[in-house]
Design an enzyme around this catalytic site. Structure first.
Site, PDB file in Angstrom:
ATOM      1  N   HIS A 117      34.968  37.261  49.590  1.00  0.00           N
ATOM      2  CA  HIS A 117      35.138  36.527  48.316  1.00  0.00           C
ATOM      3  C   HIS A 117      34.041  35.466  48.182  1.00  0.00           C
ATOM      4  O   HIS A 117      33.560  35.199  47.084  1.00  0.00           O
ATOM      5  CB  HIS A 117      36.492  35.816  48.278  1.00  0.00           C
ATOM      6  CG  HIS A 117      37.652  36.709  47.982  1.00  0.00           C
ATOM      7  ND1 HIS A 117      37.879  37.258  46.739  1.00  0.00           N
ATOM      8  CD2 HIS A 117      38.668  37.142  48.770  1.00  0.00           C
ATOM      9  CE1 HIS A 117      38.991  37.984  46.776  1.00  0.00           C
ATOM     10  NE2 HIS A 117      39.488  37.936  47.999  1.00  0.00           N
ATOM     11  N   ASP A 124      40.732  40.445  44.270  1.00  0.00           N
ATOM     12  CA  ASP A 124      42.172  40.606  44.453  1.00  0.00           C
ATOM     13  C   ASP A 124      42.692  41.081  43.102  1.00  0.00           C
ATOM     14  O   ASP A 124      42.583  40.349  42.110  1.00  0.00           O
ATOM     15  CB  ASP A 124      42.819  39.268  44.836  1.00  0.00           C
ATOM     16  CG  ASP A 124      42.329  38.775  46.187  1.00  0.00           C
ATOM     17  OD1 ASP A 124      42.005  39.617  47.040  1.00  0.00           O
ATOM     18  OD2 ASP A 124      42.251  37.547  46.377  1.00  0.00           O
ATOM     19  N   GLU A 181      46.570  43.611  52.980  1.00  0.00           N
ATOM     20  CA  GLU A 181      46.825  43.122  51.624  1.00  0.00           C
ATOM     21  C   GLU A 181      46.552  44.243  50.632  1.00  0.00           C
ATOM     22  O   GLU A 181      45.402  44.658  50.477  1.00  0.00           O
ATOM     23  CB  GLU A 181      45.892  41.943  51.298  1.00  0.00           C
ATOM     24  CG  GLU A 181      46.069  40.738  52.218  1.00  0.00           C
ATOM     25  CD  GLU A 181      45.051  39.623  51.960  1.00  0.00           C
ATOM     26  OE1 GLU A 181      44.034  39.869  51.268  1.00  0.00           O
ATOM     27  OE2 GLU A 181      45.285  38.520  52.451  1.00  0.00           O
ATOM     28  N   HIS A 184      43.642  43.434  47.923  1.00  0.00           N
ATOM     29  CA  HIS A 184      42.267  43.012  48.251  1.00  0.00           C
ATOM     30  C   HIS A 184      41.320  44.202  48.416  1.00  0.00           C
ATOM     31  O   HIS A 184      41.588  45.116  49.194  1.00  0.00           O
ATOM     32  CB  HIS A 184      42.281  42.178  49.545  1.00  0.00           C
ATOM     33  CG  HIS A 184      40.913  41.726  49.959  1.00  0.00           C
ATOM     34  ND1 HIS A 184      40.461  40.434  49.778  1.00  0.00           N
ATOM     35  CD2 HIS A 184      39.882  42.394  50.523  1.00  0.00           C
ATOM     36  CE1 HIS A 184      39.211  40.344  50.221  1.00  0.00           C
ATOM     37  NE2 HIS A 184      38.838  41.517  50.685  1.00  0.00           N
TER      38      HIS A 184
HETATM   39 ZN   LIG Z   1      41.224  38.826  48.684  1.00  0.00          ZN
END
Ligand SMILES: [Zn+2]
Length: 203
Positions: A117, A124, A181, A184
């Site tokens: 990021h 995300d 996640e 992501h």
């Molecule tokens: Zn992320």
């Protein structure tokens, strides 16, 4: 010790990439396409830090990452879905603040090495239908636990299928997910990008 000018030039060239932190390579996704949906959580207090840490709710990314997402979104639109953003580029200072609250490498990248990021190469995201209703992915964004792991299988078939839909579509356009996640995704070339710490504003 005498340092020869040529050596100085070589030293400077080797240092320069560390300073490639201007936002020239970055774009606002909304300038590429009006077809995305946004819920930029760090521009609100609705996030695990419980405070607003972005001045602006725009999704900012490296240009080629944004362009790849426009293509991915066209793919999803044809199927009746849209990409919705929760987070995009994130300044390194915000990464440090996150690490203080949650120093767990499964969920937050250590700011010493930085997150993708911070390089403008990760997003995300989730999918919505064409009316903007989120598909059920089993957990909210930033749910830090096993239920958010991509390979967690104790979930209704529809949720597993929704997660796969997001993953399959993004992989076609150069993105890779991570195990812990479901939201992501990293752009494949993003590890080559330098870390950045500029703040975005809405000017
Ligand atoms: Zn992320």
């Amino acid at each position: 010790m005498i340092i020869k000018p040529a050596f100085l030039v070589i030293m400077l060239i080797s240092i320069l990439p560390c300073y490639a932190q201007e936002n020239d390579d970055f774009i606002r996704v909304k300038d590429l396409s009006a077809d995305f949906i946004y819920d930029m959580r760090y521009a609100t207090a609705n996030n695990f830090l419980k405070e607003k840490v972005y001045e602006c709710a725009d999704c900012v990314l490296r240009k080629e990452v944004g362009e790849a997402l426009v293509k991915a979104n066209s793919y999803f639109l044809k199927k009746g879905y849209k990409i919705k953003f929760f987070d995009c580029y994130r300044p390194l200072d915000v990464q440090k603040a996150m690490w203080k609250v949650l120093p767990d490498g499964r969920y937050v990248a250590n700011p010493n090495s930085g997150s993708i990021h911070n390089r403008g190469g990760a997003v995300d995201i989730t999918l919505t239908d064409l009316q903007g209703n989120e598909l059920d992915m089993g957990t909210d964004f930033d749910y830090f636990g096993e239920k958010a792991h991509f390979d967690y299988s104790d979930l209704p078939e529809q949720i597993i299928s929704n997660r796969k839909l997001l993953k399959t579509g993004l992989e076609l356009f150069g993105f890779q997910g991570i195990r812990t996640e479901w939201w992501h995704y990293n752009y494949s070339k993003a590890r080559q990008y330098s870390l950045s710490n500029f703040k975005t504003n809405c000017d």
